[in-house]
Design a protein around this motif. Structure first.
Motif, PDB file in Angstrom:
ATOM      1  N   GLY A 310      55.922  49.778  38.766  1.00 47.51           N
ATOM      2  CA  GLY A 310      55.286  48.477  38.847  1.00 47.51           C
ATOM      3  C   GLY A 310      55.555  47.631  37.620  1.00 47.51           C
ATOM      4  O   GLY A 310      55.922  48.139  36.557  1.00 47.51           O
ATOM      5  N   LEU A 311      55.368  46.358  37.801  1.00 42.44           N
ATOM      6  CA  LEU A 311      55.521  45.396  36.705  1.00 42.44           C
ATOM      7  C   LEU A 311      54.160  44.825  36.356  1.00 42.44           C
ATOM      8  O   LEU A 311      53.350  44.540  37.256  1.00 42.44           O
ATOM      9  CB  LEU A 311      56.455  44.257  37.133  1.00 42.44           C
ATOM     10  N   GLU A 312      53.927  44.646  35.044  1.00 48.38           N
ATOM     11  CA  GLU A 312      52.646  44.114  34.593  1.00 48.38           C
ATOM     12  C   GLU A 312      52.895  42.904  33.688  1.00 48.38           C
ATOM     13  O   GLU A 312      53.591  43.008  32.682  1.00 48.38           O
ATOM     14  CB  GLU A 312      51.879  45.211  33.840  1.00 48.38           C
ATOM     15  N   TRP A 313      52.333  41.814  34.036  1.00 45.94           N
ATOM     16  CA  TRP A 313      52.465  40.568  33.259  1.00 45.94           C
ATOM     17  C   TRP A 313      51.188  40.402  32.455  1.00 45.94           C
ATOM     18  O   TRP A 313      50.102  40.246  32.982  1.00 45.94           O
ATOM     19  CB  TRP A 313      52.703  39.385  34.222  1.00 45.94           C
ATOM     20  N   MET A 314      51.372  40.494  31.106  1.00 44.96           N
ATOM     21  CA  MET A 314      50.196  40.558  30.235  1.00 44.96           C
ATOM     22  C   MET A 314      49.788  39.196  29.696  1.00 44.96           C
ATOM     23  O   MET A 314      48.730  39.068  29.087  1.00 44.96           O
ATOM     24  CB  MET A 314      50.476  41.484  29.044  1.00 44.96           C
ATOM     25  N   ASN A 315      50.604  38.179  29.881  1.00 42.77           N
ATOM     26  CA  ASN A 315      50.376  36.916  29.158  1.00 42.77           C
ATOM     27  C   ASN A 315      49.554  35.906  29.935  1.00 42.77           C
ATOM     28  O   ASN A 315      49.515  34.741  29.596  1.00 42.77           O
ATOM     29  CB  ASN A 315      51.722  36.289  28.771  1.00 42.77           C
ATOM     30  N   PHE A 316      48.902  36.340  30.980  1.00 39.55           N
ATOM     31  CA  PHE A 316      48.056  35.394  31.709  1.00 39.55           C
ATOM     32  C   PHE A 316      46.639  35.449  31.133  1.00 39.55           C
ATOM     33  O   PHE A 316      46.088  36.530  30.886  1.00 39.55           O
ATOM     34  CB  PHE A 316      48.024  35.777  33.202  1.00 39.55           C
ATOM     35  N   GLU A 320      39.817  32.013  27.922  1.00 44.23           N
ATOM     36  CA  GLU A 320      40.129  32.638  26.639  1.00 44.23           C
ATOM     37  C   GLU A 320      40.155  34.161  26.727  1.00 44.23           C
ATOM     38  O   GLU A 320      40.018  34.848  25.707  1.00 44.23           O
ATOM     39  CB  GLU A 320      39.136  32.194  25.548  1.00 44.23           C
ATOM     40  N   ARG A 321      40.290  34.662  27.920  1.00 45.30           N
ATOM     41  CA  ARG A 321      40.371  36.120  28.094  1.00 45.30           C
ATOM     42  C   ARG A 321      41.709  36.481  28.717  1.00 45.30           C
ATOM     43  O   ARG A 321      42.254  35.705  29.508  1.00 45.30           O
ATOM     44  CB  ARG A 321      39.256  36.620  29.024  1.00 45.30           C
ATOM     45  N   GLN A 322      42.184  37.654  28.346  1.00 47.94           N
ATOM     46  CA  GLN A 322      43.450  38.104  28.884  1.00 47.94           C
ATOM     47  C   GLN A 322      43.219  38.690  30.289  1.00 47.94           C
ATOM     48  O   GLN A 322      42.321  39.526  30.481  1.00 47.94           O
ATOM     49  CB  GLN A 322      44.040  39.172  27.977  1.00 47.94           C
ATOM     50  N   PHE A 323      44.045  38.265  31.223  1.00 46.92           N
ATOM     51  CA  PHE A 323      43.944  38.755  32.609  1.00 46.92           C
ATOM     52  C   PHE A 323      45.330  39.234  33.067  1.00 46.92           C
ATOM     53  O   PHE A 323      46.062  38.492  33.706  1.00 46.92           O
ATOM     54  CB  PHE A 323      43.452  37.651  33.540  1.00 46.92           C
ATOM     55  N   GLY A 351      47.292  43.888  41.563  1.00 48.01           N
ATOM     56  CA  GLY A 351      45.946  43.781  41.042  1.00 48.01           C
ATOM     57  C   GLY A 351      45.911  43.032  39.732  1.00 48.01           C
ATOM     58  O   GLY A 351      46.923  42.453  39.307  1.00 48.01           O
ATOM     59  N   PHE A 352      44.797  43.062  39.131  1.00 51.84           N
ATOM     60  CA  PHE A 352      44.663  42.365  37.841  1.00 51.84           C
ATOM     61  C   PHE A 352      43.637  43.079  36.982  1.00 51.84           C
ATOM     62  O   PHE A 352      42.823  43.885  37.461  1.00 51.84           O
ATOM     63  CB  PHE A 352      44.253  40.907  38.049  1.00 51.84           C
ATOM     64  N   GLY A 353      43.706  42.777  35.709  1.00 46.91           N
ATOM     65  CA  GLY A 353      42.723  43.289  34.781  1.00 46.91           C
ATOM     66  C   GLY A 353      41.935  42.151  34.185  1.00 46.91           C
ATOM     67  O   GLY A 353      42.347  40.986  34.250  1.00 46.91           O
ATOM     68  N   ALA A 354      40.806  42.467  33.641  1.00 47.04           N
ATOM     69  CA  ALA A 354      39.978  41.472  32.955  1.00 47.04           C
ATOM     70  C   ALA A 354      39.556  42.092  31.632  1.00 47.04           C
ATOM     71  O   ALA A 354      38.732  43.019  31.618  1.00 47.04           O
ATOM     72  CB  ALA A 354      38.779  41.105  33.803  1.00 47.04           C
ATOM     73  N   TYR A 355      40.192  41.608  30.552  1.00 47.42           N
ATOM     74  CA  TYR A 355      39.871  42.152  29.236  1.00 47.42           C
ATOM     75  C   TYR A 355      38.699  41.339  28.683  1.00 47.42           C
ATOM     76  O   TYR A 355      38.867  40.333  28.020  1.00 47.42           O
ATOM     77  CB  TYR A 355      41.090  42.062  28.306  1.00 47.42           C
ATOM     78  N   LEU A 356      37.550  41.784  28.972  1.00 47.41           N
ATOM     79  CA  LEU A 356      36.349  40.986  28.697  1.00 47.41           C
ATOM     80  C   LEU A 356      36.005  40.962  27.225  1.00 47.41           C
ATOM     81  O   LEU A 356      35.517  39.969  26.708  1.00 47.41           O
ATOM     82  CB  LEU A 356      35.178  41.554  29.516  1.00 47.41           C
ATOM     83  N   LEU A 365      36.529  47.004  24.350  1.00 51.18           N
ATOM     84  CA  LEU A 365      35.074  47.193  24.472  1.00 51.18           C
ATOM     85  C   LEU A 365      34.630  47.115  25.929  1.00 51.18           C
ATOM     86  O   LEU A 365      33.743  47.856  26.348  1.00 51.18           O
ATOM     87  CB  LEU A 365      34.345  46.139  23.653  1.00 51.18           C
ATOM     88  N   ALA A 366      35.211  46.203  26.640  1.00 58.24           N
ATOM     89  CA  ALA A 366      34.843  46.080  28.057  1.00 58.24           C
ATOM     90  C   ALA A 366      36.058  45.599  28.826  1.00 58.24           C
ATOM     91  O   ALA A 366      36.553  44.500  28.590  1.00 58.24           O
ATOM     92  CB  ALA A 366      33.695  45.094  28.225  1.00 58.24           C
ATOM     93  N   ARG A 367      36.538  46.455  29.679  1.00 58.01           N
ATOM     94  CA  ARG A 367      37.694  46.083  30.496  1.00 58.01           C
ATOM     95  C   ARG A 367      37.436  46.475  31.943  1.00 58.01           C
ATOM     96  O   ARG A 367      36.829  47.508  32.207  1.00 58.01           O
ATOM     97  CB  ARG A 367      38.959  46.785  30.017  1.00 58.01           C
ATOM     98  N   LEU A 368      37.926  45.629  32.800  1.00 58.43           N
ATOM     99  CA  LEU A 368      37.788  45.908  34.220  1.00 58.43           C
ATOM    100  C   LEU A 368      39.157  45.728  34.855  1.00 58.43           C
ATOM    101  O   LEU A 368      39.861  44.762  34.570  1.00 58.43           O
ATOM    102  CB  LEU A 368      36.771  44.955  34.844  1.00 58.43           C
ATOM    103  N   HIS A 369      39.554  46.682  35.667  1.00 57.00           N
ATOM    104  CA  HIS A 369      40.792  46.551  36.434  1.00 57.00           C
ATOM    105  C   HIS A 369      40.472  46.640  37.913  1.00 57.00           C
ATOM    106  O   HIS A 369      39.600  47.428  38.321  1.00 57.00           O
ATOM    107  CB  HIS A 369      41.779  47.661  36.058  1.00 57.00           C
ATOM    108  N   LEU A 370      41.179  45.835  38.647  1.00 56.39           N
ATOM    109  CA  LEU A 370      40.994  45.854  40.091  1.00 56.39           C
ATOM    110  C   LEU A 370      42.364  46.009  40.750  1.00 56.39           C
ATOM    111  O   LEU A 370      43.241  45.171  40.566  1.00 56.39           O
ATOM    112  CB  LEU A 370      40.311  44.567  40.559  1.00 56.39           C
ATOM    113  N   GLY A 371      42.528  47.119  41.438  1.00 57.17           N
ATOM    114  CA  GLY A 371      43.803  47.380  42.091  1.00 57.17           C
ATOM    115  C   GLY A 371      43.694  47.230  43.597  1.00 57.17           C
ATOM    116  O   GLY A 371      42.679  47.596  44.190  1.00 57.17           O
ATOM    117  N   LEU A 372      44.746  46.653  44.171  1.00 61.57           N
ATOM    118  CA  LEU A 372      44.782  46.472  45.620  1.00 61.57           C
ATOM    119  C   LEU A 372      46.013  47.189  46.168  1.00 61.57           C
ATOM    120  O   LEU A 372      47.097  47.111  45.562  1.00 61.57           O
ATOM    121  CB  LEU A 372      44.861  44.990  45.982  1.00 61.57           C
ATOM    122  N   GLU A 373      45.841  47.854  47.268  1.00 60.72           N
ATOM    123  CA  GLU A 373      46.974  48.545  47.882  1.00 60.72           C
ATOM    124  C   GLU A 373      46.979  48.269  49.380  1.00 60.72           C
ATOM    125  O   GLU A 373      45.935  48.330  50.038  1.00 60.72           O
ATOM    126  CB  GLU A 373      46.867  50.053  47.664  1.00 60.72           C
TER     127      GLU A 373
END
Lengths: 398, 447
Positions: A310-316, A320-323, A351-356, A365-373
C-alpha cells in the motif's frame, strides 16, 4: 500546570473514557460473527489486528513509527510512552445470491509500558474465529407419510492469544522483541432438529446436541525491526505455537483433540519513496497442513500465503492536524477448505489516520486510524463479497 | 494546546463509543446447504403395541352423577333394552303469600293458601341432530310418589348414599301417578304445557315432601329427545280472601333433577370406556421398554438391531386409541367431548386416587360420531413430556420423586353428558398403541 502536564491529563482522561467504551464492547468471544467460510476447520484466522496495517493491505509488521502489534514485538521497542491501543472492526459479508450478514470483531487490545530501557507490553488479540449457521429442511419418510423437519447447525467460537512481552532497541536502528502467552477461547457447536407439528402432532419436542471445547496452547512471538536507512525499515517475526488442545467441557462427550498449530513467518517493509509518501509491503506464510489434518480437512491447501502492499500519503492535514491517507491491496489464502475447495480472499484497502496529538514524531499521544476494505472471498463453489471498517485508537501518556 | 489535546482525545474516545454502539446487532451468516451440517441424524417412527408399553389396564366408573348435567334427555331405545327417564323436582311453594283482605289497602301474610292446580311447561331442544326417531314423540308425564334423592337416585335406587340405600319399589322411578301423555311435534311448537291436578300441585308445593317430582318417559321405542328447560306454575287461592287468585311459578335448578338410566354402557373385555354419567375412566400404567427395534438403516450389516430409548431421543410420543361403537347406541355421545389424560397420583388408592394436571392441557376434542356404528377412528393423545420424564427417570434415577406412570383417560368434565366414548381395549384388534418418534445421532463432535 506545566505544559508537560497537559498531555498527561488529556491522555489519562481519554484512556478512562476509552476503557469505559471498551467495557461496553462485547468480548472477543461474544461478538464474533464471520463468513460462512469460517465453517472450515478451526475457523478463519484473524487478519492484521490494526487499522493502519489493514488500510495499507499489510499483515501487521514493518510499518514506520512506533507500534504495539501482536506479531511485530520489535516495533514496541521504539515506543517511548506508556499507552493503550485497541482495535475494533465492523463488517458485512454477502454471499452470492444470499443475504448480507453483519458482524463485529474486536481483534486486539494492548497495553504498553516503557521502563528502564525496556518496553513491556501485553496484548490480547484474536487468532481464529467461527460464527456461522447452516440450515436444512429434510423430509423424513415414515413409510405411510412424510414429515418435514428443520435442522439448524451452529458453529461459533473464538480463539485468541494472550501474550506478555518485552522489547528493546539494540541500537539506534535495530529493535528486538519477544512475547509469550497462551491461546485461550473455545469452539462451540450445536445442532437442533425440529419436526413440523402439523405433520407429527402437538407436543413435539426438538432434538438437540451441543458441545463446547475449551482451547489452550502455548504461543510465542519473536521479531526484529531494522531501520536499514532513514527511508527504509524492514522487520520480521516468527510466531510459534504449541499444539492447540481442545478439551471437551463437562457436558460434552468425547476426548480432547490436539491440533498442531503452524509456525507463522512474517516480513514487512516500509519505504519512504518520496517526501510524505510511504510504500508498505509485507508477506506472511504458514503451513496449516497439520491443523487441517487434525480437523479432518483433507482438501485444505496446506501452506498458505498472504501478501499486501500500500501507499501512504502523509502530507495531508486538516485543522492543523496530520491526516495521512492510504490505498492498498492484499490477498491471502484461507487455511481451511470450504465444501471441499480452498478459498482465497482479495481486497482493495484504504483509509486514513487522524494524528490528534503527538508529543514528537515517534511518541504519539492520541492517534486514530480507520481502515476500509472492499473485497471478495472465492473458491470453486463459493463467492462472497465483504466490506470491513477497522478502527484503531492509540492513546499514550507521560 | 490543552484544549486541542484533550478535545481530540475525547473526540476519539467518543468515536470509539459510537462504534461500540454500532456493534450491537450481529447477524449470523447462514447457509441452506445441508452439506455444511456435520451431524449424522436419523429420525424414525416406532409403533409399540399395548403390551410393549403398558400394563395394569382397568376401567372404573361412578364418577359424577347425572344430576349435575344441565340438560335432561328422554330416551327409549329401538329394542327397548335401554331407557332414560328424567325425574324433575320443581320448586316448592312460598311459606306465605301477601294478599289484601277484603276492603283493606294493606296486605297481610297468608300461610294457609290453597293450591288448586297448576301447569307444567316443557321446552324441548328441537335441533335436528339432537332428535332421534321420527316425530311426533309420545311422552308420558307422571308424578313420583316415593321419596328420592336427586344426587344419588338411579334406575334401581331412589336413594343410594352413605346415609342409606332405598330401592325404588319398581325400577325406573318406582310407583307413579299418571298425569298426562302428550304428543310433541317439533314442527308445531317447541314446548308442551299440561295441566296439574290439585292433588299433584298440592303435593309438589310442599317443601318437606321428598317424594315430589315429575317423571317423564318415552312411550315409543327408537326415539330420544332433549329437554331445554321446564317450569311449573301453581294456582293458589287465598284463605284471607277466597276471591283472590294467585299464581306462583318456578323452574327446577340443575341439581334438583336427574336422569334414571336403565343400564350403563357395555364395558367388559376388549372395551375401554370413557365418560358417561356417572363417568367411566380407563386407566393403565406405562411400562416403557429400554430399547426398541431400529430401522434397518441404523443397523450394521443385515441383521436387526435395537436402539436404546433415552429421553433426549424421544421427540414425540402419543398414545393412540381406536374408537368403536358405543353400546347401547343410545349412549353414543351426541356432542363433541373433550378427552383428557391425567396422571394418577396414588394408584394404590384407585378408583379414588386424585389425578394430576392434564397431560395435554387443552384436551383432545372428539366428535361424538366417532363412536357411532360406522365411525371408527384413531384418536391420539400426545404425551411426549410424560414419556420423556418416565424414560429419563428410569434411566437416570435420582432423588426426585418418580413421575406418575399410571394415567387415566377421562372426559374433561365428569360428567359431560350421558354419552360414553368407547375404544378398543387391550388384547383386541385395534388395541391402544404408542407412537414414538425418535432421533438418534452421534451428536456434534470435533473435528
Amino acid at each position: 500546570m506545566t505544559d508537560t502536564a497537559i498531555p498527561r491529563l488529556s491522555a489519562l482522561a481519554a484512556t478512562v473514557v476509552l476503557a469505559a467504551a471498551l467495557l461496553l464492547l462485547p468480548t472477543a468471544h461474544e461478538a464474533e460473527a464471520q463468513s460462512l467460510l469460517s465453517a472450515g476447520g478451526l475457523g478463519m484466522p484473524t487478519d492484521a489486528p490494526d487499522a493502519r496495517s489493514r488500510m495499507l493491505g499489510g499483515v501487521g509488521i514493518g510499518m514506520s513509527g512506533s507500534h504495539l502489534l501482536p506479531h511485530d514485538p520489535a516495533a514496541a521497542g521504539r515506543v517511548g510512552l506508556p499507552g493503550i491501543s485497541a482495535t475494533m472492526e465492523i463488517g458485512t459479508e454477502t454471499p452470492e445470491g444470499g443475504e448480507r450478514a453483519r458482524r463485529t470483531l474486536f481483534p486486539s487490545i494492548g497495553v504498553i509500558y516503557p521502563h528502564g530501557g525496556n518496553v513491556f507490553f501485553a496484548t490480547f488479540s484474536g487468532a481464529l474465529n467461527q460464527e456461522w449457521e447452516a440450515t436444512a429442511q429434510p423430509v423424513i419418510d415414515f413409510g405411510d407419510r412424510e414429515v418435514r423437519a428443520l435442522d439448524v447447525f451452529r458453529g461459533r467460537g473464538g480463539i485468541s492469544a494472550a501474550r506478555l512481552g518485552m522489547a528493546r532497541p539494540v541500537t539506534d536502528r535495530i529493535s528486538v522483541g519477544a512475547s509469550i502467552g497462551s491461546h485461550v477461547g473455545s469452539i462451540e457447536r450445536d445442532f437442533r432438529r425440529d419436526l413440523n407439528p402439523s405433520d407429527v402432532g402437538t407436543g413435539v419436542e426438538p432434538f438437540t446436541s451441543e458441545g463446547i471445547w475449551r482451547a489452550r496452547g502455548l504461543t510465542a512471538v519473536g521479531g526484529v525491526s531494522i531501520d536499514v536507512s532513514s527511508v527504509l525499515r524492514v522487520a520480521g517475526s516468527v510466531t510459534w505455537s504449541d499444539d492447540l488442545e481442545l478439551s471437551p467441557s463437562e457436558d460434552t462427550d468425547g476426548e480432547s483433540l490436539r491440533v498442531p498449530m503452524p509456525t507463522e513467518l512474517r516480513v514487512g517493509s516500509y519505504a519512504t519513496v518520496a517526501p510524505g509518501l510511504g510504500f508498505a509491503l509485507s508477506l506472511q506464510t504458514a503451513d496449516w497442513t497439520g491443523a487441517a489434518g487434525a480437523m479432518g480437512d483433507e482438501a485444505a491447501p496446506g501452506r498458505v500465503w498472504q501478501w499486501g502492499a500500500g501507499l501512504e500519503w502523509m502530507n495531508f492535514s486538516w485543522l492543523e492536524r496530520q491526516f495521512p491517507v492510504a490505498l492498498g491491496y492484499r490477498q491471502r489464502d484461507l487455511p481451511f477448505s470450504f465444501l471441499g475447495d480452498a478459498a482465497t480472499e482479495r481486497a482493495f484497502t484504504g483509509g486514513f489516520g487522524a494524528y490528534l496529538s503527538d508529543l514528537d514524531e515517534v511518541n504519539p499521544l492520541a492517534r486514530l486510524h480507520l481502515g476500509l476494505e472492499v473485497g471478495s472471498r472465492t473458491s470453486d463453489n463459493w463467492e462472497e463479497s465483504f466490506f470491513r471498517t477497522t478502527v484503531t485508537l492509540r492513546l499514550s501518556g507521560g | 494546546m490543552k484544549s486541542r489535546a484533550s478535545g481530540g482525545a475525547l473526540g476519539a474516545a467518543l468515536l470509539a463509543g459510537f462504534l461500540a454502539l454500532q456493534s450491537c446487532t450481529d447477524e449470523v451468516p447462514t447457509s441452506t446447504d445441508p452439506a455444511l451440517i456435520p451431524v449424522e441424524v436419523e429420525t424414525f417412527e416406532v409403533l409399540l403395541p399395548f403390551g410393549d408399553f403398558a400394563d395394569g389396564f382397568r376401567i372404573d366408573g361412578g364418577y359424577g352423577t347425572p344430576s349435575s348435567l344441565s340438560t335432561n334427555r328422554i330416551i327409549l331405545s329401538e329394542d327397548e333394552t335401554f331407557e332414560v327417564r328424567p325425574v324433575l323436582r320443581y320448586p316448592s311453594g312460598p311459606a306465605v303469600v301477601q294478599v289484601f283482605p277484603p276492603g283493606e289497602t294493606q296486605t297481610v301474610p297468608d300461610s294457609n293458601y290453597v293450591t288448586t292446580g297448576g301447569r307444567v311447561t316443557i321446552t324441548f331442544d328441537t335441533a335436528s341432530h339432537r332428535l332421534e326417531g321420527l316425530p311426533p314423540y309420545e311422552i308420558e308425564a307422571a308424578s313420583v310418589l316415593e321419596g328420592w334423592h336427586t344426587i344419588t337416585a338411579s334406575w334401581t335406587h331412589a336413594v343410594d348414599s352413605i346415609g342409606g340405600v332405598v330401592p325404588w319399589s319398581e325400577p325406573g322411578g318406582g310407583a307413579v301417578r299418571h298425569l298426562e301423555t302428550f304428543l310433541f311435534d317439533p314442527s308445531d311448537s317447541t314446548s308442551v304445557t299440561f295441566e296439574l291436578d290439585s292433588l299433584t300441585a298440592s303435593e309438589w308445593i310442599v317443601t318437606e315432601n321428598l317424594a315430589r317430582g315429575l317423571r317423564l318417559r318415552m312411550t315409543e321405542p327408537g326415539k330420544a329427545i332433549r329437554i331445554s328447560s321446564t317450569s311449573v306454575e301453581y294456582d293458589l287461592v287465598s284463605e284471607v280472601d277466597p276471591d283472590t287468585a294467585l299464581t306462583f311459578s318456578g323452574s327446577p335448578v340443575t341439581s334438583a333433577s336427574t336422569m334414571l338410566l336403565s343400564r350403563p354402557a357395555d364395558g367388559g373385555e376388549g372395551r375401554m370406556l370413557v365418560g358417561g354419567a356417572p363417568s367411566h375412566r380407563s386407566t393403565f400404567r406405562f411400562q416403557l421398554p429400554d430399547s426398541v427395534d431400529a430401522p434397518s438403516a441404523l443397523c450394521p450389516g443385515d441383521g436387526p438391531c435395537r436402539v436404546e430409548v433415552t429421553a433426549e431421543r424421544v421427540l414425540f410420543a402419543g398414545v393412540n386409541f381406536t374408537t368403536m361403537p358405543t353400546s347401547p347406541a343410545a349412549l353414543v355421545p351426541r356432542d363433541s367431548l373433550i378427552l383428557d389424560m391425567r396422571p394418577v397420583l396414588a394408584p394404590d388408592r384407585l378408583p379414588r386416587s386424585p389425578l394430576g394436571t392434564p397431560v395435554l392441557p387443552e384436551g383432545r376434542i372428539v366428535g361424538g360420531e366417532q363412536f357411532d356404528e360406522d365411525g371408527e377412528a384413531i384418536i391420539e393423545i400426545p404425551a411426549t413430556r410424560l414419556v420423556r420424564d418416565l424414560v429419563r427417570h428410569a434411566r437416570q434415577g435420582g432423588d426426585d420423586d418418580p413421575p406418575p406412570s399410571t394415567v387415566s383417560l377421562i372426559s374433561a368434565a365428569e360428567p359431560s353428558g350421558i354419552g360414553v366414548a368407547t375404544f378398543r381395549g387391550p388384547g383386541t384388534q385395534g388395541a391402544p398403541f404408542l407412537r414414538i418418534i425418535m432421533t438418534t445421532s452421534d451428536g456434534v463432535t470435533l473435528p
